[in-house]
Motif scaffolding. Sequence first.
Motif, mmCIF file in Angstrom:
data_model
loop_
_atom_site.group_PDB
_atom_site.id
_atom_site.type_symbol
_atom_site.label_atom_id
_atom_site.label_comp_id
_atom_site.label_asym_id
_atom_site.label_seq_id
_atom_site.Cartn_x
_atom_site.Cartn_y
_atom_site.Cartn_z
ATOM 1 N N SER A 1 -30.925 -9.753 47.030
ATOM 2 C CA SER A 1 -31.680 -10.358 48.129
ATOM 3 C C SER A 1 -32.309 -11.650 47.624
ATOM 4 O O SER A 1 -32.314 -11.927 46.414
ATOM 5 N N SER A 2 -32.856 -12.449 48.553
ATOM 6 C CA SER A 2 -33.442 -13.734 48.175
ATOM 7 C C SER A 2 -34.499 -14.135 49.190
ATOM 8 O O SER A 2 -34.529 -13.637 50.324
ATOM 9 N N PHE A 3 -35.350 -15.064 48.794
ATOM 10 C CA PHE A 3 -36.405 -15.555 49.678
ATOM 11 C C PHE A 3 -35.847 -16.471 50.761
ATOM 12 O O PHE A 3 -36.458 -16.663 51.814
ATOM 13 N N TYR A 4 -34.678 -17.061 50.528
ATOM 14 C CA TYR A 4 -34.137 -18.045 51.465
ATOM 15 C C TYR A 4 -33.197 -17.434 52.498
ATOM 16 O O TYR A 4 -32.594 -18.144 53.297
ATOM 17 N N ASN A 5 -33.059 -16.109 52.484
ATOM 18 C CA ASN A 5 -32.197 -15.454 53.459
ATOM 19 C C ASN A 5 -32.738 -14.060 53.718
ATOM 20 O O ASN A 5 -33.101 -13.344 52.791
ATOM 21 N N ASP A 6 -32.834 -13.683 54.983
ATOM 22 C CA ASP A 6 -33.388 -12.374 55.355
ATOM 23 C C ASP A 6 -32.427 -11.226 55.067
ATOM 24 O O ASP A 6 -32.824 -10.060 55.108
ATOM 25 N N THR A 7 -31.182 -11.542 54.769
ATOM 26 C CA THR A 7 -30.188 -10.497 54.542
ATOM 27 C C THR A 7 -30.398 -9.823 53.179
ATOM 28 O O THR A 7 -30.555 -10.502 52.163
ATOM 29 N N ILE A 8 -30.433 -8.507 53.185
ATOM 30 C CA ILE A 8 -30.444 -7.740 51.935
ATOM 31 C C ILE A 8 -29.038 -7.170 51.747
ATOM 32 O O ILE A 8 -28.574 -6.376 52.561
ATOM 33 N N HIS B 1 -33.723 -9.682 43.041
ATOM 34 C CA HIS B 1 -34.312 -10.433 44.146
ATOM 35 C C HIS B 1 -34.752 -11.809 43.660
ATOM 36 O O HIS B 1 -35.601 -11.925 42.765
ATOM 37 N N PRO C 1 -26.164 -13.342 49.596
ATOM 38 C CA PRO C 1 -27.009 -14.097 50.542
ATOM 39 C C PRO C 1 -26.695 -15.592 50.466
ATOM 40 O O PRO C 1 -26.728 -16.189 49.392
#
Length: 448
Positions: free
Chosen positions: A237-244, A296, A418
Amino acid sequence: MMGFFFSLMSHHKAVPTCFVFFFLLSCTCFTSTEAYDALDPNGNITIKWDIISWTPDGYVAVVTMNNFQQYRHIAAPGWSMGWTWAKKEVIWSMMGGQTTEQGDCSKFKGNPPHCCKKDPTVVDLLPGTPYNQQIANCCKGGVLSSWAQDPTNAVASFQVSVGRAGTTNRTVKVPKNFTLKAPGPGYTCGPAKIVPPTKFIQSDKRRVTQALMTWNVTCTYSQFLAQKTPTCCVSLSSFYNDTIVPCPTCACGCQSNSSCVNANTPHLASVVAGKNNFSPLVQCTSHMCPVRVHWHVKLNYKEYWRVKVTVTNFNYRMNYSEWNLVVQHPNFDNLTQLFSFNYKSLTPYGDINDTAMLWGVKFYNDFLNEAGPNGNVQSELLFRKDKSTFTFEKGWAFPRRIYFNGDNCVMPPPDAYPWLPNAGSQKEVSLLVLVLAYLVSLVFYACA
């Protein structure tokens, strides 16, 4: 296997179509049993057999097992070592270890030997064994640390008195068919090879003695031999995309083919305690892996970026002591700070510093509890950006591969990572919408 295919495609752009077709047909039935580990190419367990004295009908030897693997250790219930005698040898006595069976010693009068089996199996003694039964580096219950994590506890030894074996270097025959279980399969041992005698430096460091005869056995590990399915997986996951991005479905098996337990099952404790064994009993998930590692991408600074790593245990029957992770990422050459984990750089490719070994702090988080509220450990990593290579595009911020306790974890497919929103893709979408709208209008007016 697919990783090999993608690697081949990336290095050889002109791969014939017939080869690709053949590869896709054959990859489902091909199983590699090679014991070579790309991230630890020299890793092995070496068994050294030193004859230190002769007896009227044989010899006394000290058998030492060195774990030269950087990150693969042996956990409880511990190792067991076996071999087949070349002649009609027996074991009169042992210190620091014991055989699991005595065998048929009915031919011997008086005190019978410790073991009369043609193919004995030896295990370590437990902690707390009386001192008169111990030797150095014994009695750890078969637990053997990895070389990078704790080299002082990566050694195990026992002493054996062998009879009916010959009393000279010419009459002694080396044992055959060495086996090593840790505690299950996975290790393959080569033949015993006679080597120059081991030399021992005395405590006053003024005298050196040597063994009367020495032979070595090298054992290597293969994950394909150890278990039929993987034991861990990776989610992203990442802060720049809501997709997990979750672990791939059925990464370690499917619910239809495996037994599992739902986390909200009534009387969960009684279900878990139903069988006292070391076979996994995992929580029902889409991936069915005993362990999940989550990476993450947490924050982005001007000169740094931060990652949070979480390891979750879904196995209700196993705690992981002295667990470790091996992570491969190109930015590990600029790792600035690590919180609540230990770190060691691994350089399997010479000067390329892109592989790190991470493990818990002793007495703090080096023990990963069984599945449940406390069944996880986590830490954060702070990397310094290298302007020539750093980017968030094309999944660069995610690891290339991750190992848990020496086993390669299943990664999500690259096209599921992501993605980084960018203006270019939005413009292309907007232009496509305009073109479609224009075509629809033309059709409308034509019909009118």
